[in-house]
Design an enzyme around this catalytic site. Structure first.
Site, mmCIF file in Angstrom:
data_model
loop_
_atom_site.group_PDB
_atom_site.id
_atom_site.type_symbol
_atom_site.label_atom_id
_atom_site.label_comp_id
_atom_site.label_asym_id
_atom_site.label_seq_id
_atom_site.Cartn_x
_atom_site.Cartn_y
_atom_site.Cartn_z
ATOM 1 N N SER A 215 0.831 -1.164 0.080
ATOM 2 C CA SER A 215 -0.129 0.211 0.032
ATOM 3 C C SER A 215 0.833 1.266 0.022
ATOM 4 O O SER A 215 1.638 1.611 -0.988
ATOM 5 C CB SER A 215 -0.905 -0.099 1.435
ATOM 6 O OG SER A 215 -2.129 0.969 1.144
ATOM 7 N N GLU A 330 -9.613 -5.304 -3.950
ATOM 8 C CA GLU A 330 -8.649 -3.966 -3.066
ATOM 9 C C GLU A 330 -9.874 -2.966 -2.721
ATOM 10 O O GLU A 330 -9.478 -2.386 -1.916
ATOM 11 C CB GLU A 330 -7.999 -3.323 -4.246
ATOM 12 C CG GLU A 330 -6.877 -4.173 -4.594
ATOM 13 C CD GLU A 330 -5.578 -4.177 -3.676
ATOM 14 O OE1 GLU A 330 -5.821 -3.497 -2.503
ATOM 15 O OE2 GLU A 330 -4.541 -4.847 -3.891
ATOM 16 N N HIS A 434 -7.675 -5.613 0.596
ATOM 17 C CA HIS A 434 -6.476 -4.909 0.510
ATOM 18 C C HIS A 434 -5.848 -5.228 1.895
ATOM 19 O O HIS A 434 -6.529 -5.013 2.899
ATOM 20 C CB HIS A 434 -7.001 -3.371 0.680
ATOM 21 C CG HIS A 434 -5.775 -2.379 0.420
ATOM 22 N ND1 HIS A 434 -4.938 -2.141 -0.552
ATOM 23 C CD2 HIS A 434 -5.168 -1.592 1.479
ATOM 24 C CE1 HIS A 434 -3.770 -1.748 -0.297
ATOM 25 N NE2 HIS A 434 -4.140 -0.827 0.818
#
Length: 524
Positions: A215, A330, A434
Site C-alpha cells: 500500500s 482491493e 486490500h
C-alpha cells in the site's frame, strides 16, 4: 567473543562482528555509530530499535534526516523504538513499539548470519497505512520467517502525516535544496543509506538490497526507485498494491506550500518557528480533521527533481528487477454504488456520475450484462480506481523503460473466517481484500489471532514466501517445485501469476480496462 567486543571499543574496528546467533550469549555488532547488543532467537539474532537518524524533534521537525549521534559503550537493541506520530485510524494494526512520538527514526534487523563474511541478501520492508499510520513493529511485518529463509530482513520507521509530508514556504526558504515536504520518503532513503553502510556487520550483502512494501509502503518503493537519493542503493524491488504512477502528476511544490500555510492558519500561529514550538500531540490534534488537505507528496525539486511519471518515462528510475501486483478485491463495490441496490440501471447511473461524457467507454470495458453481474463488475472498477490501475501502470512502464524483468501477480486467496471467540464471526469476502496478502507473503499467519487459519492458508503462505525469497536472492521468483513465473512482455498482454490455493500463470484478460484508464488519466 567478549574480548573481541572490548578490542573493538579500544581500537574502533568498524564493521567487525562480535557475536551472532551464539545461543545463550546476547549477540553484539559494531555499527558505524557504536556497538549494539540484540537478542537471540533459535538460529537468529534480532536487533530492535536501532537509530538510523537523529530524532526529528524541536528545530529538526520538518527537516531532512540528520546523522545519528554516535554512542559510547554498548547500546541495548532489545525492544522496538517508538512509532511515528499518528492517530489510531486502522483497527488491524497491532503494534509492539515503545509508544508513539516524534523521536521515531528506528529500524529493526533479523539476521540468520553467524559471521560478517556470509554476505546474505537483504530485504528492507516499508509498512503501509496511507502515509498516516503504521510501524515497523507490527506483527504482520515481522522479519523472523524471512530471515529463516537465508535473508537479512529489516523493517523501517518513517515520519507520517503532517510530520512527514508537510511543505511550507519557510521550509523551502531555509532548505539548502530549496525544497520542502517528502520528509517521510527522505527518512526511507536515509535508512537505505544506513543499510548500505552497516548491513555487512550483520552478515548482509550491501550490494544485494531488495526494498519492499504494501500500500503506502508499495508507493514508497515506487518513489525510492525514482529518487536520486535512493535509486542507486537497491538491487531489486517488490510492490504490493500501490504506486505513485496512478495520477497525471504529483502536487507542485508551490501548491504543497499553500497546504502548509493551511496548518499554520488552523494552529492560529504566524510562523514556522511557532509551528515547531507546538507540542506534537497538540499539533496532531489540530490536524485531526484536516490531515489530508494539509499534507501531500509533492514534486519538491530534491527528492523528486521532476515528477515520478517523467522519471519513469525517461528510464531514469532504478534499473532493477521488479515483482509487483495487487489483490482481487482491493475495494468494495459500494464505493461505486453507494447505498443503491446493485442493478444495471443504478450501476450505469453511478458510472455516468463518475465519468460524465466518458461513461460509455467505461461501461464498455467494465460491462455488467445483468443485475447479477453488477456487484462483481463494480468491485473490479472500485479496486482499479483505488489502487489496481496505479500498480498496473508501474508494472507496465517499468517493463518498457526499466531494463530488467518485471514479474506481475494477482493475489486472489481470501482470508478465512474470523475466530468467533475473539471477534464477531462474519463470512469471508469473495476475494482478497486490500492488505490481505501481507501475513502470507511474510510468513506471519500465526501472529494474527483474528483469523481461523486453515491448512490451505499455510500452503498459500509458503508458496508466496518462496516466490518472494527467491526474488530477493536472485532477482527471479522461480525455483524448484513451484509454478513457473514468466516476466511481463514489453508490449501486449502480460503473463500474470494468480496466487491462490490453485496458483497458476495466466495471460491477463482485462488489459483494455487499464489502457482505457490510462487514456482517461492522460486527458486530465
Amino acid at each position: 567473543m567478549r574480548l573481541l567486543s572490548t578490542l573493538c571499543l579500544l581500537f574502533t574496528c568498524t564493521g567487525s562482528m562480535a557475536q551472532l546467533s551464539s545461543g545463550d550469549t546476547a549477540p553484539q555488532v559494531r555499527t558505524a555509530d557504536g556497538i549494539l547488543e540484540g537478542v537471540n532467537a533459535p538460529g537468529l539474532s534480532i536487533f530492535k530499535g536501532i537509530p538510523f537518524a537523529a530524532p526529528p524533534i524541536a528545530l529538526l521537525r520538518w527537516k531532512e534526516p540528520q546523522p545519528v549521534q554516535p554512542w559510547k559503550g554498548i547500546r541495548k537493541a532489545d525492544k522496538f523504538g517508538p512509532r511515528a506520530m499518528q492517530r489510531p485510524i486502522y483497527s488491524d494494526m497491532m503494534f509492539r513499539s515503545d509508544g508513539v512520538g516524534e523521536d521515531c527514526l528506528y529500524l529493526n534487523v533479523w539476521t540468520p548470519a553467524h559471521s560478517a563474511e556470509e554476505r546474505l541478501p537483504v530485504l528492507v520492508y516499508f509498512y503501509g497505512g496511507g502515509l498516516m499510520a503504521g510501524d515497523g513493529s507490527e506483527y504482520r511485518y515481522d522479519g523472523e520467517n524471512m530471515a529463516r529463509k537465508g535473508i537479512v530482513a529489516l523493517t523501517v520507521n518513517y515520519r507520517l502525516g503532517i510530520f512527514g509530508f508537510m511543505a511550507h514556504p519557510e521550509l523551502t526558504k531555509e532548505s539548502p535544496h530549496h525544497a520542502s515536504g517528502n520528509y517521510g520518503y527522505m527518512d526511507q532513503a536515509a535508512a537505505l543509506q544506513w543499510v548500505k553502510k552497516n548491513i555487512a556487520a550483520f552478515g548482509g550483502d550491501p550490494n544485494k538490497i531488495t526494498i519492499a512494501g504494501e500500500s503506502a509502503g508499495s508507493s514508497s518503493v515506487s518513489a525510492l526507485m525514482a529518487s536520486p537519493l535512493s535509486r542507486t542503493l537497491i538491487s531489486g524491488a517488490i510492490g504490493e498494491s500501490g504506486s505513485l504512477l496512478g495520477s497525471p502528476t504529483l502536487t507542485p511544490l508551490a501548491e504543497a506550500e499553500q497546504k502548509g500555510l493551511r496548518l499554520q492558519e488552523l494552529a492560529d500561529v504566524h510562523s514556522l518557528l511557532e509551528l515547531r514550538r507546538i507540542p506534537a500531540e497538540k499539533l496532531q490534534q489540530i490536524a485531526t480533521n484536516h490531515e489530508r488537505e494539509i499534507f501531500t507528496t509533492d514534486v519538491d525539486g530534491y527528492f523528486f527533481p521532476t515528477s515520478p511519471q517523467d522519471i519513469y518515462a525517461a528510464g531514469q528510475q532504478a534499473q532493477v528487477p521488479l515483482l509487483v501486483g495487487w489483490n482481487s478485491q482491493e475495494n468494495d463495490y459500494r464505493s461505486i454504488l453507494g447505498n443503491e441496490i446493485a442493478t444495471v440501471d443504478n450501476y450505469t447511473k453511478a458510472v455516468q456520475r463518475l465519468y460524465g461524457d466518458k461513461a460509455a467507454d467505461v461501461l464498455k470495458v467494465y460491462a455488467a450484462a445483468a443485475d447479477a453481474d453488477v456487484k462483481q463488475v463494480a468491485t473490479y472498477l472500485a479496486g482499479d480506481r483505488f489502487i489496481g490501475f496505479a500498480t498496473w501502470k508501474w508494472s507496465d512502464i517499468q517493463s518498457l523503460t526499466g531494463g530488467k524483468p518485471v514479474y506481475r501477480y494477482m493475489y486472489c486467496h481470501p482470508r478465512p473466517r474470523t475466530n468467533s471467540d475473539l471477534v464477531t464471526a462474519i463470512p469471508p469476502p469473495a476475494g482478497a481484500v486490500h492488505s490481505a496478502e501481507i501475513e502470507y507473503a511474510m510468513g506471519n499467519l500465526s501472529t494474527n489471532p483474528v483469523y481461523a487459519w486453515q491448512p490451505e492458508d499455510y500452503k498459500v503462505s509458503e508458496l508466496m514466501q518462496s516466490y518472494f525469497a527467491n526474488f530477493i536472492k536472485t532477482g527471479n521468483p522461480n525455483g524448484p517445485g513451484i509454478p513457473v513465473w514468466h516476466p511481463v512482455k514489453s508490449s501486449g498482454p502480460a503473463q500474470v501469476m494468480f496466487i491462490d490455493v490453485n496458483t497458476r500463470e495466466e495471460t491477463e484478460k482485462h488489459r483494455d480496462r487499464y489502457l482505457l484508464l490510462d487514456q482517461l488519466l492522460l486527458k486530465k
